[in-house]
Design a protein around this motif. Structure first.
Motif, PDB file in Angstrom:
ATOM      1  N   GLU A   1       0.819  -1.204   0.000  1.00 30.66           N
ATOM      2  CA  GLU A   1       0.000   0.000   0.000  1.00 30.66           C
ATOM      3  C   GLU A   1       0.857   1.260   0.000  1.00 30.66           C
ATOM      4  OE1 GLU A   1      -2.494  -0.407   3.377  1.00 30.66           O
ATOM      5  OE2 GLU A   1      -3.944  -1.732   2.373  1.00 30.66           O
ATOM      6  N   VAL A   2       1.949   1.224   0.781  1.00 33.65           N
ATOM      7  CA  VAL A   2       2.837   2.387   0.836  1.00 33.65           C
ATOM      8  C   VAL A   2       3.456   2.654  -0.529  1.00 33.65           C
ATOM      9  CG1 VAL A   2       5.047   3.211   1.736  1.00 33.65           C
ATOM     10  CG2 VAL A   2       3.344   2.277   3.292  1.00 33.65           C
ATOM     11  N   LEU A   3       3.926   1.598  -1.194  1.00 40.55           N
ATOM     12  CA  LEU A   3       4.521   1.777  -2.523  1.00 40.55           C
ATOM     13  C   LEU A   3       3.492   2.309  -3.512  1.00 40.55           C
ATOM     14  CD1 LEU A   3       6.741  -1.426  -2.800  1.00 40.55           C
ATOM     15  CD2 LEU A   3       7.493   0.927  -2.432  1.00 40.55           C
ATOM     16  N   ARG A   4       2.275   1.771  -3.437  1.00 48.20           N
ATOM     17  CA  ARG A   4       1.226   2.236  -4.354  1.00 48.20           C
ATOM     18  C   ARG A   4       0.867   3.700  -4.072  1.00 48.20           C
ATOM     19  NH1 ARG A   4      -2.470  -0.935  -2.843  1.00 48.20           N
ATOM     20  NH2 ARG A   4      -3.584   0.571  -1.536  1.00 48.20           N
ATOM     21  N   ASP A   5       0.699   4.013  -2.780  1.00 55.66           N
ATOM     22  CA  ASP A   5       0.319   5.378  -2.414  1.00 55.66           C
ATOM     23  C   ASP A   5       1.433   6.370  -2.715  1.00 55.66           C
ATOM     24  OD1 ASP A   5      -2.100   4.430  -1.558  1.00 55.66           O
ATOM     25  OD2 ASP A   5      -1.537   4.321   0.549  1.00 55.66           O
ATOM     26  N   LEU A   6       2.681   5.955  -2.457  1.00 55.72           N
ATOM     27  CA  LEU A   6       3.797   6.845  -2.739  1.00 55.72           C
ATOM     28  C   LEU A   6       3.892   7.136  -4.224  1.00 55.72           C
ATOM     29  CD1 LEU A   6       6.238   8.367  -1.653  1.00 55.72           C
ATOM     30  CD2 LEU A   6       7.587   6.286  -1.906  1.00 55.72           C
ATOM     31  N   SER A   7       3.691   6.100  -5.034  1.00 60.05           N
ATOM     32  CA  SER A   7       3.688   6.298  -6.482  1.00 60.05           C
ATOM     33  C   SER A   7       2.595   7.275  -6.889  1.00 60.05           C
ATOM     34  CB  SER A   7       3.481   4.942  -7.182  1.00 60.05           C
ATOM     35  OG  SER A   7       3.304   5.131  -8.575  1.00 60.05           O
ATOM     36  N   HIS A   8       1.422   7.128  -6.271  1.00 61.81           N
ATOM     37  CA  HIS A   8       0.298   8.011  -6.591  1.00 61.81           C
ATOM     38  C   HIS A   8       0.588   9.445  -6.148  1.00 61.81           C
ATOM     39  CE1 HIS A   8      -3.836   9.140  -7.389  1.00 61.81           C
ATOM     40  NE2 HIS A   8      -3.914   9.659  -6.171  1.00 61.81           N
ATOM     41  N   GLU A   9       1.171   9.575  -4.945  1.00 62.35           N
ATOM     42  CA  GLU A   9       1.454  10.906  -4.412  1.00 62.35           C
ATOM     43  C   GLU A   9       2.501  11.630  -5.252  1.00 62.35           C
ATOM     44  OE1 GLU A   9       0.025  12.506  -1.960  1.00 62.35           O
ATOM     45  OE2 GLU A   9      -1.298  10.890  -1.332  1.00 62.35           O
ATOM     46  N   LEU A  10       3.481  10.905  -5.760  1.00 58.63           N
ATOM     47  CA  LEU A  10       4.535  11.529  -6.549  1.00 58.63           C
ATOM     48  C   LEU A  10       4.088  11.834  -7.975  1.00 58.63           C
ATOM     49  CD1 LEU A  10       7.646   9.441  -5.431  1.00 58.63           C
ATOM     50  CD2 LEU A  10       7.194  11.838  -4.924  1.00 58.63           C
ATOM     51  N   ARG A  11       3.123  11.055  -8.464  1.00 57.85           N
ATOM     52  CA  ARG A  11       2.709  11.217  -9.854  1.00 57.85           C
ATOM     53  C   ARG A  11       2.106  12.599 -10.111  1.00 57.85           C
ATOM     54  NH1 ARG A  11      -0.503   7.206 -10.134  1.00 57.85           N
ATOM     55  NH2 ARG A  11       1.088   5.698 -10.773  1.00 57.85           N
ATOM     56  N   THR A  12       1.293  13.086  -9.155  1.00 54.80           N
ATOM     57  CA  THR A  12       0.606  14.365  -9.372  1.00 54.80           C
ATOM     58  C   THR A  12       1.576  15.531  -9.496  1.00 54.80           C
ATOM     59  OG1 THR A  12      -1.363  13.558  -8.225  1.00 54.80           O
ATOM     60  CG2 THR A  12      -1.114  15.945  -8.431  1.00 54.80           C
ATOM     61  N   PRO A  13       2.485  15.761  -8.526  1.00 57.78           N
ATOM     62  CA  PRO A  13       3.403  16.897  -8.699  1.00 57.78           C
ATOM     63  C   PRO A  13       4.367  16.712  -9.862  1.00 57.78           C
ATOM     64  CG  PRO A  13       3.989  15.603  -6.762  1.00 57.78           C
ATOM     65  CD  PRO A  13       2.669  15.112  -7.208  1.00 57.78           C
ATOM     66  N   LEU A  14       4.785  15.464 -10.126  1.00 57.60           N
ATOM     67  CA  LEU A  14       5.673  15.245 -11.262  1.00 57.60           C
ATOM     68  C   LEU A  14       4.963  15.545 -12.579  1.00 57.60           C
ATOM     69  CD1 LEU A  14       7.554  11.988 -10.183  1.00 57.60           C
ATOM     70  CD2 LEU A  14       8.510  14.290 -10.397  1.00 57.60           C
ATOM     71  N   SER A  15       3.687  15.172 -12.670  1.00 55.25           N
ATOM     72  CA  SER A  15       2.911  15.484 -13.872  1.00 55.25           C
ATOM     73  C   SER A  15       2.754  16.989 -14.036  1.00 55.25           C
ATOM     74  CB  SER A  15       1.532  14.820 -13.796  1.00 55.25           C
ATOM     75  OG  SER A  15       1.653  13.415 -13.753  1.00 55.25           O
ATOM     76  N   THR A  16       2.568  17.675 -12.918  1.00 55.58           N
ATOM     77  CA  THR A  16       2.443  19.133 -12.970  1.00 55.58           C
ATOM     78  C   THR A  16       3.726  19.771 -13.470  1.00 55.58           C
ATOM     79  OG1 THR A  16       0.880  19.083 -11.133  1.00 55.58           O
ATOM     80  CG2 THR A  16       1.916  21.197 -11.622  1.00 55.58           C
ATOM     81  N   VAL A  17       4.872  19.309 -12.914  1.00 54.93           N
ATOM     82  CA  VAL A  17       6.158  19.848 -13.354  1.00 54.93           C
ATOM     83  C   VAL A  17       6.377  19.582 -14.836  1.00 54.93           C
ATOM     84  CG1 VAL A  17       8.656  19.625 -13.088  1.00 54.93           C
ATOM     85  CG2 VAL A  17       7.203  19.715 -11.073  1.00 54.93           C
TER      86      VAL A  17
ATOM     87  N   ILE B   1       7.389  17.715  -3.561  1.00 57.46           N
ATOM     88  CA  ILE B   1       7.992  16.384  -3.708  1.00 57.46           C
ATOM     89  C   ILE B   1       9.060  16.175  -2.637  1.00 57.46           C
ATOM     90  CG2 ILE B   1       9.372  14.914  -5.217  1.00 57.46           C
ATOM     91  CD1 ILE B   1       8.015  16.299  -7.599  1.00 57.46           C
ATOM     92  N   GLU B   2       9.904  17.209  -2.431  1.00 55.69           N
ATOM     93  CA  GLU B   2      10.952  17.098  -1.428  1.00 55.69           C
ATOM     94  C   GLU B   2      10.364  16.900  -0.031  1.00 55.69           C
ATOM     95  OE1 GLU B   2      14.397  19.901  -3.517  1.00 55.69           O
ATOM     96  OE2 GLU B   2      13.020  20.741  -2.017  1.00 55.69           O
ATOM     97  N   ARG B   3       9.275  17.618   0.267  1.00 55.60           N
ATOM     98  CA  ARG B   3       8.644  17.475   1.579  1.00 55.60           C
ATOM     99  C   ARG B   3       8.085  16.072   1.766  1.00 55.60           C
ATOM    100  NH1 ARG B   3       5.450  21.273   0.980  1.00 55.60           N
ATOM    101  NH2 ARG B   3       3.429  20.251   0.715  1.00 55.60           N
ATOM    102  N   LEU B   4       7.496  15.545   0.701  1.00 52.52           N
ATOM    103  CA  LEU B   4       6.939  14.200   0.774  1.00 52.52           C
ATOM    104  C   LEU B   4       8.038  13.166   1.007  1.00 52.52           C
ATOM    105  CD1 LEU B   4       4.583  12.205   0.442  1.00 52.52           C
ATOM    106  CD2 LEU B   4       5.011  12.251  -2.023  1.00 52.52           C
TER     107      LEU B   4
END
Length: 375
Positions: free
Chosen positions: A149-165, A194-197
């Motif tokens: 779950e952590v790996l899935r959630d972390l991937s999801h959390e990182l995807r949004t700001p990376l997509s924005t950048v 991303i850095e904060r996360l």
């Protein structure tokens, strides 16, 4: 050519050990009997019939020794066969649950955490071992599920700001957005997120694995609360939420890492502020308990439904859209608070009467650190 190594099973070793015990006992019995019995027998005969000639005494000794030797040999042989039969039965009963445990351990090692070892009823030790194995398998299953779950959630959390950048980058490259200060500030904000996360994930992992370097010292509980309140005062004022200090157990001192506990309180206050509307109230207080001190952060905000309470301290878990990324959190602040609290030997819990009825967080800390020397 490699020599073949014979592997003897536990059952065979147990049976062999029993045979050695029987053999040692039989030899001891034989030596003692042949050493003592003839003399005692001759003494009784002489008391009964009077003095005997040396020839008659030698004959009696030989006859008695042969009778003892034959009787003991037959008795030892029968006892050995009987004991081996019983030992074989017992060893089979003892080995069967161990073999089942070995097979179950192999299944767990292969990733099957659903396997369990039933109680055999062959002894409290074996039953306790089966219970402990079941608890271990359940714990591994929960850990593996949490990891996934952590790996899935972390991937999801990182995807949004990376997509924005990436979107900003492509827009600048295509000339849709100007490469000006405002655009780069928005990109910088996403990178900071991303850095904060990543930093938050690292902190909670270190705390959960007891990898933090904690520096314990005595501090008054009231001082902890007042410092935390001053640090968050401007944010509360800006949103129009009132922050008050209730009873603070000022006379009570505890041994903690003040920076880490301030981080716990900051996370709880930021969480309370995020989910308390303007005009609401957040109260921070402390009281003495048997274990040490219980610190309470109580808000008049969104509240949490009972079915969500057990999960509020999980990484990335958000109850609803009101606890979303847009509200500014990474979804890991409460997980950090729990990990840091437990690193101090304390515990944290949440209570709420339901949606819209506010939430209370209780942090219980021991008076002394968890088996650590204070400077």
């Amino acid at each position: 050519m490699r020599a073949v190594k014979w592997r003897i099973g536990f059952g065979a070793r147990l049976l062999f050990a029993q045979a050695l015990v029987i053999l040692a006992g039989g030899i001891t019995l034989l030596v003692v009997a042949l050493g003592l019995a003839p003399g005692i027998f001759r003494e009784h005969v002489e008391n009964a019939v009077g003095p005997m000639t040396s020839e008659m005494a030698a004959h009696l000794d030989m006859a008695f020794s042969q009778a003892i030797l034959l009787s003991l040999a037959v008795a030892i042989a029968v006892a050995t066969l009987t004991a081996l039969a019983v030992g074989w039965f017992v060893s089979r009963r003892a080995v069967r649950p161990l073999r089942g445990l070995a097979e179950a351990a192999g299944a767990v090692a292969s990733g099957d955490y659903s396997v369990r070892v039933p109680r055999s009823g062959d002894g409290t030790e074996l039953d306790s071992l089966a219970d402990a194995f079941g608890q271990m398998a359940s714990s591994l299953a929960r850990t593996e599920k949490s990891r996934a779950e952590v790996l899935r959630d972390l991937s999801h959390e990182l995807r949004t700001p990376l997509s924005t950048v990436r979107g900003y980058h492509e827009a600048i490259a295509d000339g849709i957005l100007p490469a000006d200060r405002a655009t780069f500030e928005r990109i910088d904000a996403e990178i900071s997120r991303i850095e904060r996360l990543v930093d938050d994930v690292g902190r909670v992992s270190s705390a959960e694995e007891r990898g933090l370097d904690l520096h314990f010292k005595d501090v008054a509980v009231g001082d902890l609360l007042r410092v935390a309140a001053r640090a968050e005062a401007l944010a509360f004022e800006a949103k129009g939420v009132r922050l008050t200090l209730g009873p603070d157990a000022s006379t009570r001192s505890i041994t903690v890492d003040t920076d880490r506990i301030q981080e716990v309180l900051a996370n709880l206050l930021e969480n309370a502020l995020r989910h308390t509307p303007a005009g609401g109230l957040v109260e921070m207080s402390a009281r003495s308990v048997a274990q040490g001190v219980a610190i309470t952060v109580k808000d008049s905000g969104d509240g949490i439904a009972a079915e969500y309470l057990p999960r509020v301290f999980e990484r990335f878990y958000r109850v609803d859209d009101g606890r979303s990324r847009g509200a500014g959190g990474t979804g890991i602040g409460l997980a950090i608070a729990r990990a840091l609290t437990e690193a101090h030997g304390g515990h944290i819990r949440a209570e709420s009467a339901g949606a819209g009825k506010g939430t209370s967080f209780f942090v219980t800390l021991p008076a002394r650190g968890p088996d650590r020397d204070c400077p």
